[in-house]
Scaffold this motif. Structure first.
Motif, PDB file in Angstrom:
ATOM      1  N   LEU A 141       0.839  -1.196   0.000  1.00  0.00           N
ATOM      2  CA  LEU A 141       0.000   0.000   0.000  1.00  0.00           C
ATOM      3  C   LEU A 141       0.876   1.249   0.000  1.00  0.00           C
ATOM      4  N   PRO A 142       0.398   2.321  -0.669  1.00  0.00           N
ATOM      5  CA  PRO A 142       1.203   3.554  -0.681  1.00  0.00           C
ATOM      6  C   PRO A 142       1.240   4.183   0.701  1.00  0.00           C
ATOM      7  N   CYS A 143       2.274   4.965   0.955  1.00  0.00           N
ATOM      8  CA  CYS A 143       2.349   5.604   2.262  1.00  0.00           C
ATOM      9  C   CYS A 143       1.429   6.822   2.284  1.00  0.00           C
ATOM     10  N   ILE A 144       1.232   7.365   3.436  1.00  0.00           N
ATOM     11  CA  ILE A 144       0.241   8.436   3.592  1.00  0.00           C
ATOM     12  C   ILE A 144       0.587   9.661   2.731  1.00  0.00           C
ATOM     13  N   LEU A 145       1.885   9.839   2.416  1.00  0.00           N
ATOM     14  CA  LEU A 145       2.276  11.005   1.618  1.00  0.00           C
ATOM     15  C   LEU A 145       1.846  10.847   0.161  1.00  0.00           C
ATOM     16  N   ASP A 146       1.614   9.590  -0.285  1.00  0.00           N
ATOM     17  CA  ASP A 146       1.376   9.346  -1.707  1.00  0.00           C
ATOM     18  C   ASP A 146      -0.086   9.045  -2.013  1.00  0.00           C
ATOM     19  N   ILE A 147      -0.993   9.525  -1.160  1.00  0.00           N
ATOM     20  CA  ILE A 147      -2.406   9.306  -1.436  1.00  0.00           C
ATOM     21  C   ILE A 147      -3.093  10.661  -1.491  1.00  0.00           C
ATOM     22  N   ASP A 148      -3.870  10.877  -2.563  1.00  0.00           N
ATOM     23  CA  ASP A 148      -4.678  12.092  -2.591  1.00  0.00           C
ATOM     24  C   ASP A 148      -5.895  11.849  -1.710  1.00  0.00           C
ATOM     25  N   MET A 149      -6.023  12.627  -0.617  1.00  0.00           N
ATOM     26  CA  MET A 149      -7.025  12.317   0.397  1.00  0.00           C
ATOM     27  C   MET A 149      -8.459  12.493  -0.103  1.00  0.00           C
ATOM     28  N   PHE A 150      -8.677  13.420  -0.996  1.00  0.00           N
ATOM     29  CA  PHE A 150     -10.056  13.597  -1.448  1.00  0.00           C
ATOM     30  C   PHE A 150     -10.501  12.405  -2.297  1.00  0.00           C
ATOM     31  N   HIS A 151      -9.604  11.920  -3.165  1.00  0.00           N
ATOM     32  CA  HIS A 151      -9.947  10.719  -3.933  1.00  0.00           C
ATOM     33  C   HIS A 151     -10.222   9.551  -2.986  1.00  0.00           C
ATOM     34  N   LEU A 152      -9.388   9.470  -1.924  1.00  0.00           N
ATOM     35  CA  LEU A 152      -9.562   8.383  -0.955  1.00  0.00           C
ATOM     36  C   LEU A 152     -10.940   8.511  -0.274  1.00  0.00           C
ATOM     37  N   LEU A 153     -11.279   9.744   0.110  1.00  0.00           N
ATOM     38  CA  LEU A 153     -12.564   9.977   0.774  1.00  0.00           C
ATOM     39  C   LEU A 153     -13.724   9.525  -0.116  1.00  0.00           C
ATOM     40  N   VAL A 154     -13.704   9.983  -1.383  1.00  0.00           N
ATOM     41  CA  VAL A 154     -14.799   9.639  -2.295  1.00  0.00           C
ATOM     42  C   VAL A 154     -14.888   8.129  -2.450  1.00  0.00           C
ATOM     43  N   GLY A 155     -13.719   7.478  -2.633  1.00  0.00           N
ATOM     44  CA  GLY A 155     -13.719   6.026  -2.799  1.00  0.00           C
ATOM     45  C   GLY A 155     -14.302   5.322  -1.582  1.00  0.00           C
ATOM     46  N   LEU A 156     -13.849   5.718  -0.404  1.00  0.00           N
ATOM     47  CA  LEU A 156     -14.330   5.065   0.833  1.00  0.00           C
ATOM     48  C   LEU A 156     -15.834   5.283   1.018  1.00  0.00           C
ATOM     49  N   VAL A 157     -16.265   6.542   0.871  1.00  0.00           N
ATOM     50  CA  VAL A 157     -17.689   6.834   1.114  1.00  0.00           C
ATOM     51  C   VAL A 157     -18.566   6.078   0.119  1.00  0.00           C
ATOM     52  N   LEU A 158     -18.114   6.038  -1.168  1.00  0.00           N
ATOM     53  CA  LEU A 158     -18.987   5.425  -2.169  1.00  0.00           C
ATOM     54  C   LEU A 158     -18.898   3.896  -2.170  1.00  0.00           C
ATOM     55  N   ALA A 159     -17.814   3.349  -1.615  1.00  0.00           N
ATOM     56  CA  ALA A 159     -17.727   1.884  -1.581  1.00  0.00           C
ATOM     57  C   ALA A 159     -18.346   1.338  -0.287  1.00  0.00           C
ATOM     58  N   PHE A 160     -18.490   2.200   0.700  1.00  0.00           N
ATOM     59  CA  PHE A 160     -18.936   1.752   2.023  1.00  0.00           C
ATOM     60  C   PHE A 160     -20.288   1.037   2.007  1.00  0.00           C
ATOM     61  N   PRO A 161     -21.301   1.521   1.221  1.00  0.00           N
ATOM     62  CA  PRO A 161     -22.600   0.827   1.240  1.00  0.00           C
ATOM     63  C   PRO A 161     -22.487  -0.670   0.903  1.00  0.00           C
ATOM     64  N   ALA A 162     -21.461  -1.059   0.139  1.00  0.00           N
ATOM     65  CA  ALA A 162     -21.337  -2.465  -0.246  1.00  0.00           C
ATOM     66  C   ALA A 162     -21.050  -3.325   0.978  1.00  0.00           C
ATOM     67  N   LEU A 163     -20.447  -2.733   2.000  1.00  0.00           N
ATOM     68  CA  LEU A 163     -20.181  -3.486   3.231  1.00  0.00           C
ATOM     69  C   LEU A 163     -21.375  -3.294   4.184  1.00  0.00           C
ATOM     70  N   GLN A 164     -21.829  -2.043   4.228  1.00  0.00           N
ATOM     71  CA  GLN A 164     -22.870  -1.696   5.199  1.00  0.00           C
ATOM     72  C   GLN A 164     -24.169  -2.446   4.922  1.00  0.00           C
ATOM     73  N   CYS A 165     -24.447  -2.800   3.654  1.00  0.00           N
ATOM     74  CA  CYS A 165     -25.713  -3.456   3.333  1.00  0.00           C
ATOM     75  C   CYS A 165     -25.793  -4.850   3.973  1.00  0.00           C
ATOM     76  N   GLN A 166     -24.641  -5.407   4.398  1.00  0.00           N
ATOM     77  CA  GLN A 166     -24.678  -6.731   5.024  1.00  0.00           C
ATOM     78  C   GLN A 166     -24.634  -6.632   6.552  1.00  0.00           C
ATOM     79  N   ASP A 167     -24.652  -5.391   7.046  1.00  0.00           N
ATOM     80  CA  ASP A 167     -24.516  -5.199   8.485  1.00  0.00           C
ATOM     81  C   ASP A 167     -25.890  -4.890   9.078  1.00  0.00           C
ATOM     82  N   PHE A 168     -26.418  -5.779   9.896  1.00  0.00           N
ATOM     83  CA  PHE A 168     -27.746  -5.555  10.437  1.00  0.00           C
ATOM     84  C   PHE A 168     -27.684  -5.202  11.920  1.00  0.00           C
TER      85      PHE A 168
END
Length: 1754
Positions: A1404-1431
């Protein structure tokens, strides 16, 4: 092969390297016969050094030649080591005061319009910047190469001949001292010896014509069988032909063939094969066979290698001589002496002559080398420049004949040096007097045009291509003549007079051959079959125009010359008219008791010609007699009594009648050639010496004859005599109801004839005809041009005639007559006429074309109406005629004129009985007005006791004679004043009557009888009042009618708007408004708006209705309904890139999950905001595809869009698009389950998620291991491990309808395909990543634009942007529903692991080599795929909030690590608040975890400032993202600009305003995370300064800084040589505005291969620098070029303007150009907005020619 050669080459080198220059020179000093010694040396060594193999090694050859061949000569010349000898010579030499820098191709040159003697006097940039001319009006051009800088030449400049640098060298110039005094006697002798031998050798070997043997004294002992097949350049064959032929002939690759062709084109020759004679001969025969089909074959020779060797060395020698003479003027003088010394064989045997006369046999490279040598030697030495000029003039005829038969361009011919010699005034004068140069040039010119007809006139019929080519070359002789005449003599010697008049005789011979050429006869019955050749004659006329003017200028300077020239010209005209009356019967004409004899001649039946240069020259000279007053001083010397006016006017009159008849449509069947001739006859380029002079000639004739006689002859020539000489002819004519055409024709002819009379009387603005000067003439031209419409500077210049110096004289007078209006962001600066100048407007100005005249009339009447004046356009007051022309005015009061006027007015009074026209009447009224003005002038300026002979008023008051008692003209005017059918002319008639009364008053102020006069006035007054009332009534009626119509229209409009509300909503929103959905949102204003998290403001669901632009149906956007889509355009982008060198090596294997903070390449989505049904769009796109396939079968015209790549134009606005985005409702509301009260805090949540991820990973592992037994056990295990409420096998149901799902897939695949440049594959795991990435990148780029323009974040965004962002964000949030659940979960796990460490991921890239906004969008938009199985009851919004907080903290750490540089001295005044203390504590923690590698602790205040600045862009992007994702309206505080909004943003995003609280609240988990982030090896490397990292906030990318003055760009580009073809100057240097690289565009040399196609340098560069889109400035053209992909491009107007607010694309005008910041800003904005491709699309749709250009070759 190579290995065998190597030792041999080295062996040669050894024997050569042992050769000592000093010894050889010593040997030569002892030698008795130096020539043979030197020749032996050369014969032995030259073939050993040069031409040793198929390819030249220039570096090695030059090194050896210097050592073995040139070294000894330098030693010999200096008598010591040249390293000491030459500097000594240089010191003894006085530096030259001449600059003499020879221009490279494309270098900027400057000419001063105020001080240059002629436009060929130019300065190089360095001299220009140091001269006084930089503050004058100067012209800047780019050199074609080959000329040189004239700084220091006192004859070239009226003032300021020296720049600062060369001024220093002028102080000690004594009178012509001999430069040889600075050299010692023996140096002179040695130099003389060596120069004589070497120059002779070079000339002999270069002009040697045998192919396989050398001159006897250079033959070698043993001769090898090595030959070259040498290919020579010509200007007939194209690059493509040569490349194709070479590939066949010497079977080489295309790359090699291109190399050969480029060299041949550059140097004029290149060997294409090396080997024995047979081998080369065979290649030669193939080349000749292949190229001899259409044209003459390519020139190929098989030459022995030793000859080529000697010739190469010969060239080297000439360059060496050029550099040696640079050391000392003495050496230069010796070389000139050697070159011009008569040889043993008498005439033309000096070396210079031998070179010049074999010029056309030499190849390009050799020519340019010896031309350069001549320039640096002969032309820089004033004494020898003169001698060389004489040699040049003596050989002039032969040189020109060589040039005409040669096929190389002018710049490669020795003939081109004429510009360096003939433009020097003293040389030109000397050559005229001593060598009779004028006569030689004209005679040579005449010799080349041999085709004559029976009368000895030039004949250009059946003009073959070869003749046309020859004719183009011959025209350069006219240019030489122009150079000779361009500077006028101040004092005349007798020889100069005699020789000039001899030249004038020759010139008259030339004009005599042109008098009457290309005669035409009217076609009756059938249309002409073949258009006759007319262009050649007009080309000749145009080229000669300036020469004719200059001949007259020369004549004007000396009275004797003028008188002689006048006599000669008259004599020649008499000869031309020799057969004037033969065979033409005389007839007698009589009207009103006057009669005149003339000949019967009908323009419409006989031959007539437009070319009358002899008559026109005589007219010009006649005006000069008047202007210089010679006519009054020496009348006895002039043959004025011999002049026969009818003879003088005959031909010009025929010419003008021809124009009138063409205008009347009588010559229609003669085709376009005649129309074009008439056009050019009046055109600004020719009219000075054609149309204008014909008018002058008629004026001359009329001023010498009875005006009645003239008018009768004119009526007869216009074929109108019948109509005016027979009473009542008009009535009979119309009663016989003749052919309508004939009536129309006659009317037009009468109008044209009246127009001609107006011109004869009114055109007196040429100095010499009227009492005016030249500025009056120019002023009048400008006033009339600006009367049509306001004009830009360049338009005005185009409409004024240029003199030989390309000047129009406009600048000096423009201020007096016009105001300048500066341009805005587009458009150009305009001149507007000053209101006080309108009184000088003449409706019948003779240079107006028909169209211009009606436009001007319209514009002037409109102006008068605006100023509430009456709309009459009376003739202006004119200056008086010169005495020679004074009698001209009598034409206005002659009986025939009055008869013509009376007749036409009579027709108008009885308007039904006759065929007449209003224009006819208008012209008559104008003539009457002119006569009245004239009489008024005469009366006002009359002397005592003088009787005014001009009595027009009395004549128009008299009624006609007894038999028919026609009423007087005045009476008829009074009748017409009230005629209802003449509304338009009423004002004019009223003006005439008023003026008439005023004149009567003046006349009667001396006599008595005031009664009658007042009566008339009273009558007039009352009629005027009646008139006024009538006008008022009409105006009132018209106003009411207008108001009624307007009311109806606005009613209809309102109705229409009501019916089509939605359409208007859309169009109105394009400008402002944040789209209809938000405006109506019922939000209570005092609620605190929060965009995310459990406390998110709940907005009641808005129903959204939209209309499809294709089927116009309205539909609601719902989850289960048919999909609605927006047209969109996805493109790769590097606009935000901080590292353009990064390149995706293998897109198939590339993993885009983490975006690097340098944003090196993103995917941007834009949309025009137009909505369609998905199925309507599908149908539309299918039809576009079908059309494209049909088009491909039919013809290969490109379209502006590339259907194969899925591109289409939006059906409504034609905006380029390549996919569609589905419209959705906020997707979060669909997936979000109800909120439970107790939500976990951050650390609990992280723990839960980590457990769920672990469980998932275990499950994935099991699925991938096929062993069934173990899977049973592990299943139990898994059940034990599963966190509470987590069901990993649950698969949620997709809520969307089939059509929406299909569109989600469509857009997802398109983004993936474009973003990665791969083939579409909807199953690919990277598709969701690309969708999230595009969403993040587009939001970032919009945030950047808003920040750069200081606009508020949620201000009124344009509707299309707003719709695009909303749809894009919602699409990205919904896309996981059509992707594979496990893939999205996998991405989520990996993204999460980059923040919360997990053992199962290594790389995995180190914290200096990640654009945080892209990371935020990816995490927020991928999260429902996990959350839909959480009851377990954790809501989606809690997850959003925790993800956002976590990423924000990571970003803060990023900022603290990279961006806090200390600013000193800011400490003391800033108190430390809680934020500062908190930051310091955090910084200490990091300091500790990084092992104290972090810099010393700066002040807390400074740290906090850095964090706030660095995190602002991230917060703004997040606010946009969550706003569009969750649909929470933005708080009003953020909608205004100007404040920093930090606190408001924090509130909206539910962050504490003290961001560090985040760390304090989640202390225990955060410390471990910070520790894991800081322990990464990359972070350590960065802190140890072993690598770089991006710092925050990222600077906004700008286009490069352009210099203020354009010429510095030209200079930079002229120093740029093509990177591939060894130091060759680039032809089309092009500057990338994004990164500042200079490229060699549009040439073979820099083509590279890209995706299997050859592309030019710019296209290749767009892929590396702008991922497919590029913005370039073509420096030589001053043009901005937009490129996108391989097939799209357009030109855009450059950001450089001249002082008149105009761009100069192509640098044709040469005005100084300066950077316009606003326009450059506009280009930058297009780039920031990613609109380049869209601009290109619109440009290509608007202009089809752009589509056909091969953009990929640029």
């Amino acid at each position: 092969m190579a290995s065998e050669l190597e030792p041999e080459v080295q062996a040669i080198d050894r024997s050569l390297l042992e050769c000592s220059a000093e010894e050889t020179a010593g040997k030569w000093l002892q030698a008795t016969d130096l020539t043979s010694e030197v020749y032996q040396h050369l014969a032995h060594y030259v073939p050993k050094i040069y031409c040793r193999g198929p390819n030249p090694f220039p570096q090695k050859e030059d090194m050896l030649a210097q050592h073995v061949l040139l070294g000894p000569m330098e030693w010999y010349l200096c008598g010591e080591d040249p390293a000491f000898g030459f500097p000594k010579l240089e010191q003894a030499n006085k530096p030259s005061h001449l600059c003499g820098r020879v221009f490279k191709v494309g270098e900027p040159t400057y000419s001063c319009r105020d001080c240059a003697v002629d436009p060929t006097c130019v300065l190089c940039m360095e001299c220009f910047l140091g001269s006084i001319h930089r503050d004058h009006r100067y012209r800047m051009t780019t050199s074609g190469g080959g000329g040189f800088c004239d700084c220091g030449d006192t004859e070239a400049w009226k003032e300021g001949p020296y720049c600062q640098k060369h001024e220093l060298n002028t102080s000690e110039i004594e009178e012509e001292e001999d430069p040889l005094v600075h050299l010692s006697v023996d140096v002179i002798a040695r130099t003389y010896n060596i120069f004589a031998i070497m120059f002779r050798y070079a000339v002999e070997i270069l002009t040697w014509e045998k192919e396989s043997e050398l001159p006897a004294d250079l033959e070698m002992e043993e001769k090898s069988d090595t030959y070259y097949c040498m290919l020579f350049n010509d200007e007939v064959h194209t690059y493509e032909q040569v490349i194709y032929t070479l590939q066949k002939a010497v079977n080489c690759t295309q790359k090699e063939a291109i190399g050969f062709a480029t060299t041949v084109d550059r140097d004029g020759r290149r060997s294409v094969r090396y080997g024995d004679f047979q081998y080369c001969e065979q290649a030669k025969s193939v080349i000749v066979r292949n190229t001899s089909r259409q044209t003459k074959p390519l020139k190929v020779q098989v030459m022995h290698s030793s000859i080529v060797a000697h010739q190469n060395f010969g060239l080297k020698l000439l360059s060496w001589l050029g550099s040696i003479i640079g050391y000392s003027d003495g050496l230069r003088r010796i070389l000139c002496q050697v070159g011009l010394q008569e040889g043993p064989y008498g005439e033309n045997s000096c070396l210079v002559d031998r070179l010049m006369l074999s010029d056309s046999k030499l190849w390009k490279g050799a020519r340019s080398v010896y031309h350069q040598l001549f320039m640096s030697s002969l032309l820089m030495d004033l004494k020898y420049k003169k001698l060389f000029a004489i040699r040049f003039a003596k050989n002039y005829e032969r040189l020109q004949s060589d040039y005409v038969t040669d096929d190389h361009d002018r710049e490669f011919s020795i003939a081109d040096l004429s510009v360096q010699i003939f433009t020097v005034p003293s040389l030109a004068r000397m050559l005229i007097t001593e060598e009779n140069l004028m006569t030689i040039i004209i005679k040579t010119f005449m010799d080349h045009l041999r085709h004559r007809d029976a009368q000895g006139r030039f004949q250009f019929e059946r003009y073959t291509a070869l003749q046309a080519f020859k004719f183009r070359r011959v025209q350069s002789l006219i240019l030489d003549l122009k150079y000779v005449l361009i500077s006028k003599p101040t004092e005349w010697s007798d020889e100069l007079r005699q020789k000039f008049l001899e030249g004038f005789d020759a010139f008259l011979e030339l004009l005599k051959c042109m008098q009457g050429m290309d005669p035409i006869t009217r076609q009756v019955g059938q249309h002409i079959e073949m258009e006759p050749e007319w262009e050649a004659a007009f080309t000749l006329q145009m080229k000669l125009t300036h020469v004719i003017s200059m001949m007259q200028d020369w004549c004007a300077l000396d009275e004797k010359v003028l008188i002689e020239a006048y006599k000669k010209c008259l004599a020649v005209l008499m000869q031309c008219h020799g057969g004037f009356t033969d065979g033409e019967q005389p007839i007698t004409l009589s009207i009103c008791g006057h009669s005149v004899e003339t000949i019967r001649y009908c323009v419409s039946q006989e031959k007539v010609s437009i070319h009358l240069p002899v008559s026109r020259l005589l007219a010009g000279l006649h005006v000069l007699l008047s202007k210089s007053e010679v006519a009054y001083k020496f009348p006895e010397l002039l043959p004025l009594s011999e002049l026969s006016p009818p003879m003088l006017i005959e031909h010009p009159l025929r010419c003008l009648v021809l124009c009138a008849q063409v205008h009347a449509g009588m010559w229609r069947r003669n085709g376009f050639s005649l129309v074009n001739q008439i056009y050019y006859y009046h055109n600004v380029k020719c009219r000075r010496e054609m149309f204008d002079k014909d008018i002058v000639m008629l004026q001359t004739g009329v001023s010498m004859m009875d005006p009645n006689h003239f008018l009768m002859i004119m009526l007869s020539r216009f074929e109108l005599y019948q109509i005016f000489s027979t009473p009542d002819y008009g009535k009979r004519f119309s009663s016989e109801i003749t052919h309508k055409d004939v009536v129309q024709q006659n009317n037009t002819l009468i109008e044209e004839m009246l127009y001609l009379i107006i011109m004869l009387v009114g055109e007196r603005f040429s100095p010499g005809v009227g009492q005016v000067n030249t500025t009056d003439e120019i002023k009048r031209e400008i006033i009339h041009q600006l009367s049509i419409k306001p004009m830009a500077h360049s338009e005005l210049v185009k409409s004024l005639p240029e003199d030989e110096n390309k000047e129009t004289g406009m600048e000096s007078v423009i201020e007096a007559v016009a105001h300048f209006k500066k341009p805005g962001l587009t458009g150009r600066g305009m001149y507007e006429l000053k209101p006080e100048c309108t009184k000088e407007f003449n409706l019948y100005f003779y240079h107006f074309s028909r169209a211009e005249q009606s436009k001007a009339e319209e514009a002037q009447r409109k102006l008068k109406r605006q100023n509430r004046e009456d709309t009459a356009l009376p003739p202006p007051v004119l200056p008086p005629f010169c005495p020679l022309f004074a009698s001209l005015v009598n034409i206005l009061q002659s009986d025939v004129m009055l008869c013509i006027m009376g007749t036409i007015l009579q027709w108008a009074v009885e308007h039904n009985g006759y065929a007449w026209s209003e224009s006819m009447l208008q012209r008559v009224l104008h003539l009457i007005g002119m006569a009245l003005q004239e009489e008024k002038q005469h009366l006002e300026n009359v002397m005592e006791e003088h009787v005014v002979t001009f009595t027009f008023t009395q004549k128009i008051s008299k009624p006609g004679e007894a038999p028919n008692n026609s009423p007087s003209i005045l009476a008829m005017l009074e009748t017409l004043q009230n005629a209802p059918y003449l509304e338009v002319h009423k004002d004019m008639i009223r003006w005439i009557l008023k003026t008439f009364n005023a004149i009567k008053k003046i006349r009667e102020s001396s006599s008595t009888s005031p009664v009658a006069e007042t009566e008339g006035t009273i009558m007039e007054e009352s009629s005027r009042d009646k008139d006024k009332a009538e006008r008022k009534r009409k105006a009132e009626i018209a106003r009411l009618r207008r108001e009624k119509i307007m009311a109806q229209m606005s009613e209809m409009q309102r109705h229409f708007i009501d019916e089509n509300k939605e359409l208007f909503q859309q169009t109105l929103e394009l400008d402002s408004s944040t789209s209809a959905v938000l405006d109506n949102s019922p939000v209570v204003s005092d609620v605190k708006l929060i965009a995310l998290g459990p406390a998110q403001t709940q907005v009641p669901e808005q129903r959204q209705f939209v209309t499809c632009i294709l089927c116009q149906e309205e539909q609601e956007v719902k989850v289960e309904s048919r999909a609605m889509v927006l047209a969109a355009f996805v493109q790769r982008s590097t606009v935000l890139s901080k590292n353009r060198r990064k390149f995706i090596q293998d897109p198939e294997k590339y993993d885009p999950l983490f975006m690097h903070p340098d944003l090196s390449c993103g995917t941007h989505t834009g949309s025009c905001g137009h909505i369609m049904h998905a199925h309507c769009w599908q149908r539309y796109f299918d039809s576009v595809q079908a059309k494209e396939q049909r088009r491909q079968q039919r013809l290969r015209l490109h379209t502006s869009y590339d259907v194969e790549n899925g591109e289409f134009l939006c059906p409504l606005c034609e905006c380029l698009s390549n996919t569609v985005i589905p419209l959705l409702l906020p997707p979060r509301n669909i997936f979000n389950r109800s909120n439970f009260s107790d939500q976990p805090n951050l650390s609990q949540w992280i723990r839960t998620i980590s457990q769920q991820i672990k469980a998932l990973q275990v499950l994935r592992k099991e699925e991938s291991t096929p062993n069934t037994a173990s899977s049973k056990n592990s299943e139990n295990m898994g059940e034990l491990q599963l966190p509470e409420g987590f069901r990993p096998n649950f698969h949620p149901k997709n809520p969307y309808s089939e059509s929406i799902k299909e569109m989600l897939t469509t857009f997802g695949t398109a983004t993936y395909k474009v973003g990665l440049k791969v083939h579409p594959n909807e199953e690919d795991p990277r598709v969701p990543i690309m969708c999230w990435g595009s969403c993040a990148y587009t939001i970032q780029s919009i945030e950047r634009i808003l920040s750069d323009e200081d606009k508020p974040l949620f201000g009124p965004l344009p509707c299309r942007l707003d719709d695009c962002l909303r749809s894009l964000t919602r699409f990205a949030a919904a896309h996981w529903t059509v992707a594979s659940l496990s893939v999205v979960q996998g991405h989520l796990c990996k993204l999460f692991a980059s923040l919360v460490p997990n053992d199962s991921y290594e790389d995995l890239p180190c914290i200096l080599d990640i654009d945080m906004f892209h990371l935020l969008v990816g995490l927020v938009l991928a999260f429902p795929a996990l959350q839909c199985q959480d009851f377990s009851g954790v809501s989606l919004s809690t997850g959003d909030l925790h993800i956002f907080h976590l990423v924000t903290m990571a970003h803060i750490i990023q900022i603290l690590l990279t961006s806090c540089t200390e600013e000193n001295g800011m400490d003391q005044e800033n108190p430390t608040g809680e934020e500062e203390l908190a930051v310091l504590a955090l910084y200490k923690t990091i300091h500790q975890y990084t092992g104290s590698a972090l810099k010393e602790i700066p002040s807390g205040w400074h740290l906090w400032k850095s964090i706030r600045a660095g995190i602002m862009p991230f917060l703004k992007c997040s606010a946009l993202f969550f706003h569009y994702l969750n649909g929470v309206p933005s708080p009003p505080d953020i909608q205004v600009s100007g404040l920093s909004h930090f606190e408001h943003l924090c509130n909206y995003l539910s962050l504490p305003t003290n961001l560090i609280c985040l760390f304090q609240e989640n202390n225990e988990i955060m410390n471990s995370l910070i520790e894991s982030w800081c322990h990464n090896s990359e972070v350590k490397r960065y802190l140890a300064s072993e690598r770089d990292a991006i710092s925050y906030p990222r600077e906004s990318n700008k286009l490069i800084d352009l210099p203020e003055d354009y010429s510095s760009l030209i200079n930079q580009a002229s120093n740029f040589s093509c990177p591939k073809s060894g130091g060759d100057k680039s032809r089309a240097p092009t500057l990338c505005l994004v990164c500042g690289t200079l490229l060699c565009s549009q040439s073979y040399c820099c083509q590279t291969e890209l995706e299997g196609e050859d592309v030019g340098a710019c296209t290749a560069h767009t892929y590396s620098c702008g991922s497919g889109a590029g913005i370039f400035l073509r420096v030589r053209e001053c043009q901005v070029l937009f490129l996108a992909g391989k097939t799209k491009g357009c030109f855009y107007s450059p950001p450089y303007l001249d002082d008149y607010g105009e761009t100069d694309q192509g640098l044709r005008r040469g005005n100084p150009l300066h950077l316009c910041k606003e326009r450059f800003q506009k280009i930058q904005k297009l780039w920031h907005q990613h609109s380049i491709t869209e601009e290109i699309g619109h440009a290509q749709e608007a202009n089809q020619t752009l589509v056909g250009i091969d953009w990929q070759h640029l």
